[in-house]
Design a protein around this motif. Structure first.
Motif, PDB file in Angstrom:
ATOM      1  N   MET A  50       0.834  -1.193   0.000  1.00 39.84           N
ATOM      2  CA  MET A  50       0.000   0.000   0.000  1.00 39.84           C
ATOM      3  C   MET A  50       0.871   1.246   0.000  1.00 39.84           C
ATOM      4  O   MET A  50       2.000   1.229   0.471  1.00 39.84           O
ATOM      5  N   LYS A  51       0.326   2.340  -0.518  1.00 37.31           N
ATOM      6  CA  LYS A  51       1.072   3.587  -0.616  1.00 37.31           C
ATOM      7  C   LYS A  51       0.664   4.524   0.504  1.00 37.31           C
ATOM      8  O   LYS A  51      -0.529   4.677   0.802  1.00 37.31           O
ATOM      9  N   ALA A  52       1.671   5.137   1.152  1.00 45.21           N
ATOM     10  CA  ALA A  52       1.397   6.056   2.259  1.00 45.21           C
ATOM     11  C   ALA A  52       0.649   7.280   1.745  1.00 45.21           C
ATOM     12  O   ALA A  52       0.888   7.763   0.636  1.00 45.21           O
ATOM     13  N   ILE A  53      -0.283   7.791   2.559  1.00 48.24           N
ATOM     14  CA  ILE A  53      -1.000   9.008   2.166  1.00 48.24           C
ATOM     15  C   ILE A  53      -0.252  10.262   2.608  1.00 48.24           C
ATOM     16  O   ILE A  53      -0.553  11.357   2.152  1.00 48.24           O
ATOM     17  N   ARG A  54       0.719  10.093   3.494  1.00 49.53           N
ATOM     18  CA  ARG A  54       1.527  11.233   3.919  1.00 49.53           C
ATOM     19  C   ARG A  54       2.916  10.747   4.292  1.00 49.53           C
ATOM     20  O   ARG A  54       3.078   9.649   4.816  1.00 49.53           O
ATOM     21  N   ARG A  55       3.897  11.586   4.015  1.00 53.06           N
ATOM     22  CA  ARG A  55       5.285  11.230   4.271  1.00 53.06           C
ATOM     23  C   ARG A  55       5.880  12.241   5.236  1.00 53.06           C
ATOM     24  O   ARG A  55       5.623  13.440   5.136  1.00 53.06           O
ATOM     25  N   PHE A  56       6.653  11.768   6.210  1.00 51.60           N
ATOM     26  CA  PHE A  56       7.394  12.660   7.087  1.00 51.60           C
ATOM     27  C   PHE A  56       8.629  11.922   7.580  1.00 51.60           C
ATOM     28  O   PHE A  56       8.784  10.722   7.358  1.00 51.60           O
ATOM     29  N   THR A  57       9.522  12.663   8.204  1.00 51.41           N
ATOM     30  CA  THR A  57      10.801  12.114   8.637  1.00 51.41           C
ATOM     31  C   THR A  57      10.841  12.012  10.154  1.00 51.41           C
ATOM     32  O   THR A  57      10.494  12.968  10.855  1.00 51.41           O
ATOM     33  N   VAL A  58      11.244  10.851  10.651  1.00 54.55           N
ATOM     34  CA  VAL A  58      11.424  10.649  12.086  1.00 54.55           C
ATOM     35  C   VAL A  58      12.918  10.814  12.383  1.00 54.55           C
ATOM     36  O   VAL A  58      13.745  10.059  11.876  1.00 54.55           O
ATOM     37  N   ARG A  59      13.252  11.809  13.171  1.00 49.66           N
ATOM     38  CA  ARG A  59      14.662  12.106  13.452  1.00 49.66           C
ATOM     39  C   ARG A  59      15.114  11.368  14.721  1.00 49.66           C
ATOM     40  O   ARG A  59      14.336  11.200  15.673  1.00 49.66           O
ATOM     41  N   PRO A  60      16.364  10.943  14.752  1.00 48.89           N
ATOM     42  CA  PRO A  60      16.873  10.274  15.950  1.00 48.89           C
ATOM     43  C   PRO A  60      17.080  11.275  17.085  1.00 48.89           C
ATOM     44  O   PRO A  60      17.280  12.464  16.848  1.00 48.89           O
ATOM     45  N   VAL A  61      17.036  10.768  18.282  1.00 48.35           N
ATOM     46  CA  VAL A  61      17.360  11.579  19.454  1.00 48.35           C
ATOM     47  C   VAL A  61      18.779  11.219  19.870  1.00 48.35           C
ATOM     48  O   VAL A  61      19.046  10.096  20.299  1.00 48.35           O
ATOM     49  N   LEU A  62      19.695  12.163  19.688  1.00 47.76           N
ATOM     50  CA  LEU A  62      21.086  11.884  19.998  1.00 47.76           C
ATOM     51  C   LEU A  62      21.336  12.032  21.492  1.00 47.76           C
ATOM     52  O   LEU A  62      20.811  12.958  22.133  1.00 47.76           O
ATOM     53  N   PRO A  63      22.154  11.149  22.051  1.00 48.85           N
ATOM     54  CA  PRO A  63      22.575  11.352  23.439  1.00 48.85           C
ATOM     55  C   PRO A  63      23.264  12.714  23.581  1.00 48.85           C
ATOM     56  O   PRO A  63      23.815  13.252  22.625  1.00 48.85           O
ATOM     57  N   GLU A  64      23.255  13.253  24.769  1.00 48.64           N
ATOM     58  CA  GLU A  64      23.792  14.592  25.010  1.00 48.64           C
ATOM     59  C   GLU A  64      25.228  14.727  24.517  1.00 48.64           C
ATOM     60  O   GLU A  64      25.601  15.732  23.908  1.00 48.64           O
ATOM     61  N   THR A  65      26.033  13.708  24.757  1.00 47.76           N
ATOM     62  CA  THR A  65      27.442  13.814  24.375  1.00 47.76           C
ATOM     63  C   THR A  65      27.642  13.821  22.857  1.00 47.76           C
ATOM     64  O   THR A  65      28.701  14.211  22.373  1.00 47.76           O
ATOM     65  N   LEU A  66      26.613  13.362  22.120  1.00 46.77           N
ATOM     66  CA  LEU A  66      26.714  13.319  20.657  1.00 46.77           C
ATOM     67  C   LEU A  66      26.013  14.483  19.972  1.00 46.77           C
ATOM     68  O   LEU A  66      25.971  14.541  18.729  1.00 46.77           O
ATOM     69  N   GLN A  67      25.474  15.409  20.739  1.00 52.10           N
ATOM     70  CA  GLN A  67      24.738  16.526  20.148  1.00 52.10           C
ATOM     71  C   GLN A  67      25.548  17.319  19.117  1.00 52.10           C
ATOM     72  O   GLN A  67      24.990  17.808  18.128  1.00 52.10           O
ATOM     73  N   PRO A  68      26.873  17.491  19.291  1.00 51.60           N
ATOM     74  CA  PRO A  68      27.624  18.232  18.268  1.00 51.60           C
ATOM     75  C   PRO A  68      27.537  17.647  16.866  1.00 51.60           C
ATOM     76  O   PRO A  68      27.803  18.342  15.892  1.00 51.60           O
ATOM     77  N   LEU A  69      27.137  16.366  16.762  1.00 48.68           N
ATOM     78  CA  LEU A  69      26.983  15.782  15.428  1.00 48.68           C
ATOM     79  C   LEU A  69      25.946  16.536  14.607  1.00 48.68           C
ATOM     80  O   LEU A  69      26.074  16.645  13.380  1.00 48.68           O
ATOM     81  N   HIS A  70      24.895  17.030  15.276  1.00 47.19           N
ATOM     82  CA  HIS A  70      23.861  17.775  14.553  1.00 47.19           C
ATOM     83  C   HIS A  70      24.452  19.006  13.880  1.00 47.19           C
ATOM     84  O   HIS A  70      24.219  19.267  12.697  1.00 47.19           O
ATOM     85  N   GLY A  71      25.222  19.774  14.643  1.00 45.82           N
ATOM     86  CA  GLY A  71      25.809  20.984  14.082  1.00 45.82           C
ATOM     87  C   GLY A  71      26.772  20.683  12.950  1.00 45.82           C
ATOM     88  O   GLY A  71      26.806  21.391  11.936  1.00 45.82           O
ATOM     89  N   LEU A  72      27.564  19.608  13.091  1.00 45.03           N
ATOM     90  CA  LEU A  72      28.496  19.227  12.037  1.00 45.03           C
ATOM     91  C   LEU A  72      27.755  18.785  10.773  1.00 45.03           C
ATOM     92  O   LEU A  72      28.172  19.083   9.650  1.00 45.03           O
ATOM     93  N   ALA A  73      26.647  18.065  10.955  1.00 42.85           N
ATOM     94  CA  ALA A  73      25.896  17.565   9.801  1.00 42.85           C
ATOM     95  C   ALA A  73      25.172  18.684   9.075  1.00 42.85           C
ATOM     96  O   ALA A  73      25.011  18.644   7.848  1.00 42.85           O
ATOM     97  N   ARG A  74      24.719  19.698   9.818  1.00 41.43           N
ATOM     98  CA  ARG A  74      23.903  20.756   9.230  1.00 41.43           C
ATOM     99  C   ARG A  74      24.734  21.856   8.585  1.00 41.43           C
ATOM    100  O   ARG A  74      24.173  22.711   7.908  1.00 41.43           O
ATOM    101  N   ASN A  75      26.041  21.848   8.792  1.00 43.30           N
ATOM    102  CA  ASN A  75      26.869  22.823   8.092  1.00 43.30           C
ATOM    103  C   ASN A  75      27.603  22.101   6.960  1.00 43.30           C
ATOM    104  O   ASN A  75      28.357  21.162   7.199  1.00 43.30           O
ATOM    105  N   LEU A  76      27.385  22.563   5.746  1.00 40.05           N
ATOM    106  CA  LEU A  76      27.897  21.859   4.581  1.00 40.05           C
ATOM    107  C   LEU A  76      29.406  21.944   4.440  1.00 40.05           C
ATOM    108  O   LEU A  76      29.965  21.422   3.466  1.00 40.05           O
ATOM    109  N   ARG A  77      30.064  22.528   5.405  1.00 37.67           N
ATOM    110  CA  ARG A  77      31.523  22.484   5.361  1.00 37.67           C
ATOM    111  C   ARG A  77      32.028  21.044   5.352  1.00 37.67           C
ATOM    112  O   ARG A  77      33.121  20.768   4.839  1.00 37.67           O
TER     113      ARG A  77
END
Length: 879
Positions: free
Chosen positions: A1-28
């Motif tokens: 069957m085909k979904a009627i709506r699409r969305f993204t479920v984001r992971p919850v990073l442990p506190e010590t891994l939070q800097p990964l978000h900033g690194l991933a979101r900057n295209l550097r």
């Protein structure tokens, strides 16, 4: 069957891994190897499956793996170091902040482009224009230049390419979910997404959300019309890059230019970012940005004329096309409908808008609205993208400056560059780093001076040759994987693809050719003599192998036939192990292709390649160029590091004959010079020492020239800084004064004339003029209602040809010698040094002059003497 709506479920990073978000979101991360290696270590298999995209990677990594990493001290140390390095990169002073004229540099520059090629993870590009724009932002970030990028977010991007069984190009457009891209919505203080809105005819509106990508230090704002409040047609405005008909394209360009300025204003208000003092239009697609800025000033009480002058002062326009067919042109009535009553830009007279894009020159169509013409009229400074392209552009647009020779048309050039940290293979970087010494990659490759590149000269031959072999071997593996995937898409079974395991050889001379496939780039020139090409490929002693890639525009059936012709040749079992066509050319493929090739081939019709930056990227990896002298190669070619394909342009031959001649020249070069040098091992140690020396010279001599850092520095110093000064000088009162002055000069110019020119040799010798002597020119001029303060008089002199056309002209100022006589005529005088031997000639001209103009040709007005105006015969040839 085909979904009627699409969305993204984001992971919850442990506190010590939070800097990964900033690194991933900057295209550097896309050009910073250490950050990519960090993400790869999170989950090597997941990294490959995500296509090297950290946002997708983090969306798929398991909670168990995240818990492991949160306890992994070594990983956490690496994460802390990467986050600290990014923070230092974003906050520390760089070249721009340390510039000797830093206070005079623009506080901010808005850079508009219809496409941006930052990374394959953000597929918002089709070809060279977008890749150049992406490299411009990255280099600006490395240099600390305060750019704000502005573009559109296309929900389908550009098309993905595959092949049918018989080699015909097929297109498909995967849907891009912004929530799965490295972008985030720009939100207001209330948390709601920010929007811009354009008014359309018949009471319709076009709304767009603003997505933001972080390109190092540079924010990139991308407008997205997929908004529920829009009707179906409006929602589809940003559906795909370069799609749809004229009305669709016009709406895209209105949203980019007009909506883009509004997005920049919103961003600056929300973030406190300085307002741009300079607006840079990368091609004509974004030209409407000037109209929106005129509307803003009209709302502050400025009439159209003064507002136009104020806008022009701070605008830079870059043209990328060397042919009129590459320019967007719209029906005048269509533009009038969108800017007329009930449309956009209220308060800006629609007839004035139409005048800006009108083709008023000989051969132009008065019923057409030309985006490049508008771009040039809205910008006080304009440039082409190589020295040759600047000359071609001056010829192409000379009709906008009647009375001026093309050499005097005010279009300069800044030769494109490429962002080395993006395009140089990690193996090349590591080898260079051992020689150059430690330091941040961006500094070593983008910001550093030529002395860093000079150090490459000391790298031993064996290391260079071993590196070239490693890169070639990696390319062979990449080609086999992609070729197998392509044949599976074409319907082949695994059982019939065993031959792919022997495709290409890591010890064979490898030539690369990859680009878009318009006819002028001549994808199939190599096929003019198929038998001769087969002999080259299958030579028992000096074989050649060729890797080809490229996309034809979906509407270009001629280009698709060229692709099919090449594919059918490459499918031949006799040669398919030596020549391959790889579909779906894009950034990810290119980053493997450039380093792995020994020779980069480029054979466009000269002078139709504006720049041709693919050869620059190849050169930075030690690949030698084999190219027609066009674009950047015309500017920097030397026999020390490549080969020039002779051309038959201007010979009067027909197109088929021309292609036959140039193809024969290409075969001859490969057979007699390129392949023999690659396979020559007579220099000792079994190495092709002469080839290696060419590789070394390529890196040392071309390396510093082809950098996007060099390009952006030139833009800053030659265009952005003067534009910022002009912008600051043209406040409301100065803009009114300049507009009034221009109106007065245009009205009075028919009364300006050169009545009489006489010359006297200061040191005549036996009836001839000696080199080093001086002529004294005396010119009588009618200025009509103008005064000497409104004009400048010039002598223009140089060698002349048989038709008395002045070449390599030099300009010498003439000064008023006395007040006006009773008939209102002024006398100007000045010395003319005779500094060149042979046939010599001169003329004089009167030009408008105002301190707030960028140059005397700006108004397109000139007065010169009639042929009989000179009282004396020209001086005899000098000896």
């Amino acid at each position: 069957m085909k979904a009627i709506r699409r969305f993204t479920v984001r992971p919850v990073l442990p506190e010590t891994l939070q800097p990964l978000h900033g690194l991933a979101r900057n295209l550097r991360w896309s050009w910073h190897a250490e950050t990519r290696e960090l993400f790869q270590s999170v989950d090597p298999e997941g990294w490959r499956a995500a296509g090297g995209d950290p946002v997708r990677l983090l969306g798929s990594v398991s909670a168990g793996r995240l818990a492991e990493l949160a306890q992994d001290r070594r990983f956490l140390r690496r994460l802390t170091a990467a986050a600290a390095d990014l923070d230092d990169y974003l906050r520390g002073d760089r070249w721009y902040q340390s510039h000797e004229r830093a206070p005079e540099l623009p506080a901010a520059i808005a850079y508009f482009s219809p496409e941006f090629g930052i990374t394959a993870a953000l597929p918002q590009y089709s070809g060279g224009l977008g890749i150049l724009a992406g490299d411009h932002l990255k280099a600006a970030s490395d240099l600390g230049a305060p750019l704000v990028g502005v573009g559109l977010l296309y929900r389908h991007g550009y098309f993905r390419q595959s092949l049918s069984r018989d080699g015909w190009q097929l297109e498909h457009y995967p849907v891009l979910d912004p929530d799965e891209l490295p972008v985030s919505l720009l939100r207001g203080a209330d948390g709601e997404p920010c929007r811009v809105t354009l008014q359309l005819p018949a009471g319709r509106s076009l709304h767009a959300k603003i997505w933001q990508a972080r390109v190092g230090r540079v924010p990139l704002l991308l407008l997205d019309s997929d908004v529920e409040d829009n009707d179906t047609a409006a929602r589809e405005v940003t559906d795909r890059l370069y799609g749809g008909g004229s009305d669709h394209r016009l709406l895209q360009e209105m949203l980019l230019g007009i909506g883009g300025v509004r997005a920049v204003r919103t961003y600056c208000e929300l973030t406190g970012h300085p307002e741009p003092e300079v607006f840079h239009t990368n091609e004509g697609h974004a030209g409407f940005l000037g109209l929106e800025r005129i509307r803003e000033l009209a709302g502050q009480g400025l009439d159209f004329g003064p507002a136009l002058e104020a806008v022009r002062a701070g605008t830079v326009f870059t043209t990328h096309t060397p042919v009129p067919a590459g320019i967007d042109r719209f029906d005048r009535a269509l533009v009038a409908r969108h800017f007329g009553e009930g449309g956009e830009l209220p308060g800006v007279p629609v007839e004035r808008i139409l005048e800006l894009g009108q083709e008023t020159y000989e051969g132009g169509d008065p019923g057409i609205f030309n985006m490049a013409v508008m771009g040039l009229r809205l910008a006080q400074r304009a440039n082409g993208v190589s020295t040759l392209h600047g000359a071609v552009s001056r010829e192409m647009f000379a009709g906008l400056w009647p009375g001026f020779d093309p050499a005097d048309v005010p279009i300069t050039s800044v030769t494109n560059g490429v962002h080395a940290p993006t395009w140089v293979a990690p193996e090349v970087v590591r080898l260079g780093a051992r020689q150059i010494g430690p330091g941040r990659t961006e500094d070593a490759l983008s910001v550093g001076g030529s002395e860093r590149w000079d150090a490459v000269a000391d790298i031993p031959d064996t290391q260079i040759w071993d590196l070239r072999r490693v890169l070639r071997e990696q390319l062979v593996q990449e080609v086999r994987e992609r070729l197998r995937a392509s044949w599976r898409q074409r319907g082949a079974a695994s059982a019939e693809l065993g031959w792919i395991d022997s495709v290409l050889d890591p010890d064979v001379l490898t030539i690369g050719f990859a680009r878009r496939v318009p006819s002028y780039k001549r994808l199939t020139l190599m096929l003019r003599d198929p038998d001769r090409l087969r002999r080259l490929l299958l030579d028992p002693e000096r074989p050649v192998q060729i890797v080809v890639a490229g996309k034809a525009h979906p509407a270009d059936d001629g280009g698709k036939r060229l692709v099919q012709e090449l594919v059918r040749f490459a499918d031949d079992p006799r040669v398919r192990h030596r020549i391959v066509f790889l579909p779906d050319y894009g950034m990810a493929m290119a980053q493997k292709l450039y380093p792995g090739c020994d020779v980069w081939l480029n054979n466009p019709l000269r002078p139709l390649e504006a720049c041709g930056t693919s050869g620059m990227k190849a050169a930075l990896n030690g690949c030698l160029n084999l190219s027609v002298l066009d674009g950047w190669w015309d500017e920097w070619f030397e026999p020390d590091f490549g080969w020039a394909i002779p051309t038959a342009d201007g010979s009067g031959t027909d197109e088929d004959r021309r292609d036959d001649l140039e193809a024969a020249a290409l075969y001859e070069l490969v057979e007699q010079r390129v392949a023999p040098r690659f396979y020559d091992r007579s220099g000792g140690a079994g190495l092709p020492v002469r080839w290696i020396e060419m590789v070394r010279r390529t890196l040392v001599s071309l390396g510093p020239k082809v950098l996007a850092g060099r390009m952006v520095r030139e833009y800053v110093e030659r265009l952005y800084e003067p534009a910022a000064r002009a912008h600051r000088a043209l406040g409301a009162d100065a803009a009114r004064e300049l507009a009034g002055w221009k109106q007065r000069v245009r009205a009075a110019w028919p009364g300006v004339a050169v009545d009489h020119v006489e010359a006297q040799a200061a040191t005549p010798v036996n009836g001839t003029a000696e080199l080093g002597s001086t002529l004294t020119l005396r010119v009588r001029v009618r200025l009509g209602e103008l005064g000497p303060e409104d004009v400048e008089a010039q002598a223009v002199a140089g060698r002349v040809d048989a038709s008395d056309v002045i070449a390599d002209a030099r300009v010498f100022p003439l000064k008023p010698a006395a007040g006006a006589d009773l008939e209102g005529r002024w006398v100007y005088e000045g010395p003319l040094p005779l500094d060149r031997t042979g046939p010599f000639g001169y003329t004089v001209r009167i030009l408008p002059a105002h301190p707030l103009m960028a140059g005397p040709a700006e108004l397109g007005l000139v007065a010169a003497p009639a042929q009989a105006a000179a009282a004396d015969a020209p001086p005899p040839p000098m000896r």
